[in-house]
Design a protein around this motif. Structure first.
Motif, PDB file in Angstrom:
ATOM      1  N   ASP B 369      51.764  -6.015  -5.622  1.00  0.00           N
ATOM      2  CA  ASP B 369      52.897  -5.565  -4.768  1.00  0.00           C
ATOM      3  C   ASP B 369      53.063  -4.729  -4.749  1.00  0.00           C
ATOM      4  O   ASP B 369      54.794  -4.183  -3.347  1.00  0.00           O
ATOM      5  N   VAL B 370      52.946  -3.569  -5.237  1.00  0.00           N
ATOM      6  CA  VAL B 370      53.891  -2.570  -5.179  1.00  0.00           C
ATOM      7  C   VAL B 370      53.057  -1.297  -4.574  1.00  0.00           C
ATOM      8  O   VAL B 370      54.054  -0.510  -4.324  1.00  0.00           O
ATOM      9  N   ALA B 371      51.808  -1.807  -3.979  1.00  0.00           N
ATOM     10  CA  ALA B 371      51.188  -1.260  -3.836  1.00  0.00           C
ATOM     11  C   ALA B 371      52.139  -0.084  -2.453  1.00  0.00           C
ATOM     12  O   ALA B 371      52.736  -0.982  -2.091  1.00  0.00           O
ATOM     13  N   VAL B 372      51.401   0.738  -1.432  1.00  0.00           N
ATOM     14  CA  VAL B 372      51.723   1.207  -0.056  1.00  0.00           C
ATOM     15  C   VAL B 372      51.000   2.163   0.358  1.00  0.00           C
ATOM     16  O   VAL B 372      49.182   1.618  -0.225  1.00  0.00           O
ATOM     17  N   SER B 378      54.431  -3.210   4.102  1.00  0.00           N
ATOM     18  CA  SER B 378      54.907  -3.282   3.346  1.00  0.00           C
ATOM     19  C   SER B 378      53.521  -3.949   2.596  1.00  0.00           C
ATOM     20  O   SER B 378      53.027  -5.023   2.752  1.00  0.00           O
ATOM     21  N   ALA B 379      53.663  -3.574   0.880  1.00  0.00           N
ATOM     22  CA  ALA B 379      52.535  -4.364   0.301  1.00  0.00           C
ATOM     23  C   ALA B 379      52.492  -6.329   0.525  1.00  0.00           C
ATOM     24  O   ALA B 379      51.261  -7.046   0.664  1.00  0.00           O
TER      25      ALA B 379
END
Lengths: 710, 710
Positions: B369-372, B378-379
């Motif tokens: 969930d922190v990916a960009v 958003s992730a």
């Protein structure tokens, strides 16, 4: 309008990555603040008082984690943290897990919850603290739900990137590629992070526990035996049960009353039921006179029929639990009203402590995340810390009386190490209970593998043996009504171990003193034991690429044995087993019961017989034991001690002593007596104990030595 | 700086509750916008084109939900929605659940995920849409993770509050008190909500599906039989397999190739493996000439060895999946590059469609969930919609050729009803597969209870029978290599049902036309059937208050039978069963195989014999069937139809027809032929079919009638 201005300021903080400024707040403890963290966090909820003196006493050391490689940035309005990982580094902790010890390779959504049978971050203690095998600890001090990717995500800009492989034909293909980073997502405008130096993993844990104020020191009686009786027992039945223990010669230090002591439960009135307990004060006194204390079950949801309901209602959340209102325990008025009722009705008449149920937030039995509370703490923050808030409130009641308590809770979190409560739950896998005991040491909580009932005598005895080597020796018979002697074929064995618990009281009490003064968890993972190594090979679940991809590689890990204090290695047996493997750390190890040498730095297989739990002792250990007795020593009662020496090495032991009941130890009223065993010139073992210090507690009576290894 | 200004404006929005403004955007469809929603949402990702014409054709009706009682407010920076519930109201939907149909009383964290064995909101289609037994639907149109409390939270200000009870002694105490509200937490600054009128639950579903553009209409061949071959099959082996089907007389319309068609998989190259498939174009043509189409497995993660890797890399996310880069499919360049490769190498040589794997976001096999992503989505939003984005991209490739496709996906979401893909997964409970089929009808997705392998012939036949009455009749043998004839003891039965699937093609094709033109799910829950009632009593798991509180009340629900189109009620048998109960809706019902009357508006017990799946037909039904054949009819091929009439009532049926392969039906190139069966003056049944309309498709050859009920 004020709120809006604050938000407006927050919005002006740039969104790109900030370089982190680390401040060494205490020797070996570094802190950073990124962005604008919530003012309410785990450590503020626990209201910790770091034990700076003890931390300063630890050896000076640097941090084995490259601080400059820790990154924080804001991504989609949330904080994205990353911490580097080295090859073969192992990560432990991140809450009270029940099935796994090694956390690298896992994704954990840290959320306060009833344990649901999977290690996914939902647990009774979702502590955002982890320890590395490389000897450092990391605490993400937030009361938000956070997700931690423990070496699972792979960034394109990874420094140690994994290799792409072809799943069609490459047998080394893996569904979980190597990752060199711990990533965490914190849904807040900022966060506080703390780093704890080692040099060993145990030192990092110790530093963390000391930063939280040190571990709890239970009253001496708390380490005796406790039985929880059927939920609808009357006063007379409870008295009868205590008599039965005495008659049969089973030790008993406190009895736990379940919901029926209250006039209404689920939700609760916090008032005695006049039918089952017509004279609470008389009842409690009768029990105390027999040497048996009373612990009371409760949950914090207030019944509309409670006398305090009208007063407390304005200080409760928007939602009910079982139709009871939820006190906002971050609000002083809510605490005052509830605590006053507990004090007046229970604490003041001699009740020794509480079992705080249903604060672990099993989704269905809690307020939803949309709830609001008068003090402004969010529903999520309240959920993550409610266990700590309830423990804190209860502990304060006793602290005001300069009287220690020891109780049970279903929920704790970071900062809770000093609160004298043991976590329990409704799950009942004996194996997983042991893994929880292992993992409790990584996160500053205590756990009891309580015995409730069993299908067979064998199971009953096996569970009972584990309970004896745990923070709270308890049978929880609220539903089953099981007694220690319920399985006649093992009654003698159960009694032997109940007595052994009492004999070990000086040892365990000293180990708890180390928890308090040195931060060392009294029951702990092998991974925290110096000289313990496990070949952390990953075993593929299958070598076939045709297999269901969800059958994944399994980490070999040591999750069914643990250290009980500094010297004892406990390797529980489970029903149906006649032998088991035990991994011995460096050095020589001896059988607890016979003193015989069993092995050295290797895996051994033991066949302990049907009625023994394998326990091994470190070379040179001294185990202080007292005689078996039915109740813990009274305050300042003198006790004879037998020191058992094991192995070939000389032994040195520091025996802790204080009055066993008050908080005076916090003011220096305690003593450490040095005990040594060494060979004299004739090659004979000789033992000695240091004199009691002037004006310090001295409850040691006759001292004898027993050389266990011949 | 621009971003900061926008945020600054957001901050000035007052935090207190807003009154909701509802706008009737189409007849029986209301919309509100609260706060400032994300610009990217589920319906925008799916790029829906509502079928306004069809919605306008539906009967005008009001909403059976009190709009003025719907509340929205901002709580701790997130949107808190609440919708009223009446007593005895039942809630269905909220994603592709596998074990439960009734959702009231549950908490669902709607998150795209591999199904993990529990209905907790994590699923292959976490659609935030629910249908009420009172005949309305609610869509929370957001691509964030949301939590929905479906009648679980109890507010202090509840209008219909539950009663507090004493768990000590009140046997009516329940661990889940009554709640009169659906609450949802949306972690965003605003949200769009849509309401869909009935009057029946089916009408609400239809309106929702039509708002999303209507359901997909597969090509006619898509409703034939499909086999997926072993993952490493070569071109020659695939051809051999097709020959074997023909030789043994088993129908086969398309074959699915698994990862081995690609030169590298997990991550993928999107290129043919030159060893296993030296001449892809020749191979595909050979197969097409045999009447067998080719479907290709893939996942969207691009191997560093793919020729498109350098071009697409700048348009991929920050994290890799199996060391492959993740195309940002919200970015036009990423779509263009990937689609061009698929077109050139696969679509242009005649490949009929794709099976899109691994887009369901099993936590460990996805970006964190922190990916960009470069496009700024958003992730989390990407995860919730990645299945839809991949389907959309693949469908566009075929749409450009005016050629329909039919494939497989592991992930869909709101707005995906029109995309011609069927969801599958790795789970394999036959019972739960049927429950998923039931639930698919509440959320605009299709689900296949695929057969992979079995332990016994009986199980193989039972699974095969269910597959025949599902959106995609498939054996997925990528690992097992199982063939329809792998269990000789049931080969004849399996062949009977494979042939039955082909015979039912006109029926199922017409039912899919209704999905497209009228929004009616072709396979659906009994709860959507008019005249179906289930006594929704709650059965306490235990009457004892001593029991483990986690043993909770169980809702009796109908989750093991379903409607296959308008007239067929399917009640699958599971291994080991010789009889089962079936709940019949209002009216009379007849045995599909014999035409015999079986019951009316009640629960019956059937004992169908070891090789029949119980199927029942509505009174007055006409079932159009064609002869059994190996492949679907070619484009505009004339087909003889046998109309089977069941029961006592006269029958009227509209048979759908078009060219079976192109999108010309969207331009009006289709026909509905009216077929009637009624008794003439002599009391004899007579059938009739309307003339083909001028300039409309007419593929109906000889028409015969068969009166099944004597």
């Amino acid at each position: 309008m004020k709120k809006q201005i604050i938000l407006l300021i927050l919005c002006l903080i740039p969104l790109s990555a900030q370089s982190l400024q680390w401040q060494e707040v205490m020797p070996g403890v570094w802190k950073t603040i990124y962005g604008k963290p919530d003012t309410y966090n785990l450590l503020s909820a626990a209201d910790i008082k770091p034990n700076r003196t003890a931390i300063e006493k630890m050896a000076k050391t640097g941090l084995s984690l490259a601080m400059d490689k820790i990154r924080a940035e804001t991504v989609n309005g949330q904080v994205y943290l990353r911490f580097p990982l080295e090859r073969n580094e192992q990560i432990f902790g991140l809450g009270l897990n029940f099935q796994t010890v090694h956390q690298r390779g896992k994704i954990l959504n840290l959320r306060m919850d009833h344990y649901g049978g999977r290690d996914n971050g939902r647990s009774h203690a979702p502590v955002p603290f982890y320890v590395s095998s490389r000897g450092y600890g990391v605490l993400i001090n937030t009361a938000e739900y956070i997700t931690v990717y423990v070496g699972t995500g792979v960034r394109k800009d990874s420094e140690i990137p994994p290799e792409a492989r072809d799943r069609n034909t490459d047998r080394n293909w893996t569904s979980r590629p190597y990752s060199d980073v711990v990533e965490a997502l914190v849904p807040a405008d900022g966060v506080e992070v703390l780093l704890f130096a080692g040099p060993t993993p145990l030192d990092a844990v110790r530093r963390y526990n000391l930063y939280c104020g040190g571990g709890c020191l239970p009253p001496r009686w708390g380490l005796g035996f406790t039985q929880r009786v059927h939920r609808l027992y009357t006063a007379d039945q409870v008295i009868e049960e205590a008599e039965e223990f005495e008659k049969r010669g089973f030790p008993l230090d406190f009895i736990g009353l379940e919901p029926g002591w209250q006039s209404r439960s689920y939700p609760c009135t916090f008032e005695w039921d006049k039918g089952r307990f017509p004279d609470p004060a008389g009842f409690v006194k009768t029990m105390l006179d027999r040497g048996v204390r009373i612990n009371l079950w409760t949950n914090p949801y207030i019944s509309p029929e409670a006398s305090i309901y009208p007063a407390i209602e304005p200080y409760t959340g928007s939602h009910t639990v079982w139709n009871g209102v939820v006190p906002d325990l971050n609000h002083p008025r809510a605490r005052e009203i509830l605590a006053a009722q507990m004090k007046k009705d229970q604490v003041d008449i001699g009740v020794s402590g509480y079992k705080i149920d249903e604060v672990d937030g099993y989704d269905y039995w809690l307020w939803p995340d949309v709830a609001v509370f008068p003090s402004g703490v969010s529903a999520v923050q309240m959920r993550q810390t409610y266990g700590v808030l309830t423990m804190k409130m209860a502990e304060q009641l006793y602290r005001q009386r300069n009287q220690r308590t020891f109780g049970l809770t279903r929920a704790s979190n970071a900062g809770g190490a000093g609160l004298p409560f043991v976590i329990y739950n409704d799950y009942y896998s004996h194996q997983d209970f042991i893994t929880a005991l292992v993992n409790s040491s990584f996160c500053g909580v205590l756990w009891t593998p309580e015995a409730r009932t069993s299908r067979t005598g064998e199971e009953w005895m096996r569970r009972f043996q584990s309970v004896i080597f745990s923070p709270m020796a308890m049978i929880n018979a609220w539903s089953s009504g099981t007694k220690p002697w319920s399985f006649p074929e093992v009654t003698e064995q159960v009694k032997y171990f109940a007595n052994l618990r009492m004999q070990l009281m000086p040892y365990f009490y000293t180990e708890f003193a180390k928890y308090h003064f040195e931060g060392t968890p009294p029951f702990r993972a092998m991974a925290l034991e110096p000289g313990f190594r496990i070949d952390n090979r990953t075993e593929l679940a299958s070598q076939s690429l045709d297999d269901n991809p969800y059958l994944e590689a399994v980490n070999r890990e040591c999750k069914d044995q643990y250290m009980a204090g500094e010297y004892l290695l406990v390797a529980p047996m489970f029903t149906g087993e006649t032998s088991r493997k035990v991994l011995l750390p460096q050095g020589k190890w001896y059988d607890f019961y016979t003193g015989a040498f069993v092995g050295e730095s290797r895996e051994i297989t033991v066949t302990p017989g049907w009625d023994r739990i394998p326990v091994f002792v470190k070379d040179g250990a001294l185990i202080p034991m007292m005689e078996a007795r039915l109740h813990a020593p009274a305050k300042n009662e003198k006790i004879n001690i037998e020191l058992r020496h094991y192995g070939e090495k000389p032994g040195r032991y520091l025996l802790y002593d204080d009055d066993g009941e008050t908080f005076d130890y916090e003011k220096g009223v305690f003593s450490w007596r040095e005990i040594t065993v060494s060979k004299n010139r004739k090659g004979q073992w000789e033992g000695a104990i240091s004199k009691a210090e002037k004006d310090k507690p001295d409850n040691v009576g006759k001292v004898t030595f027993k050389m266990m290894t011949q």
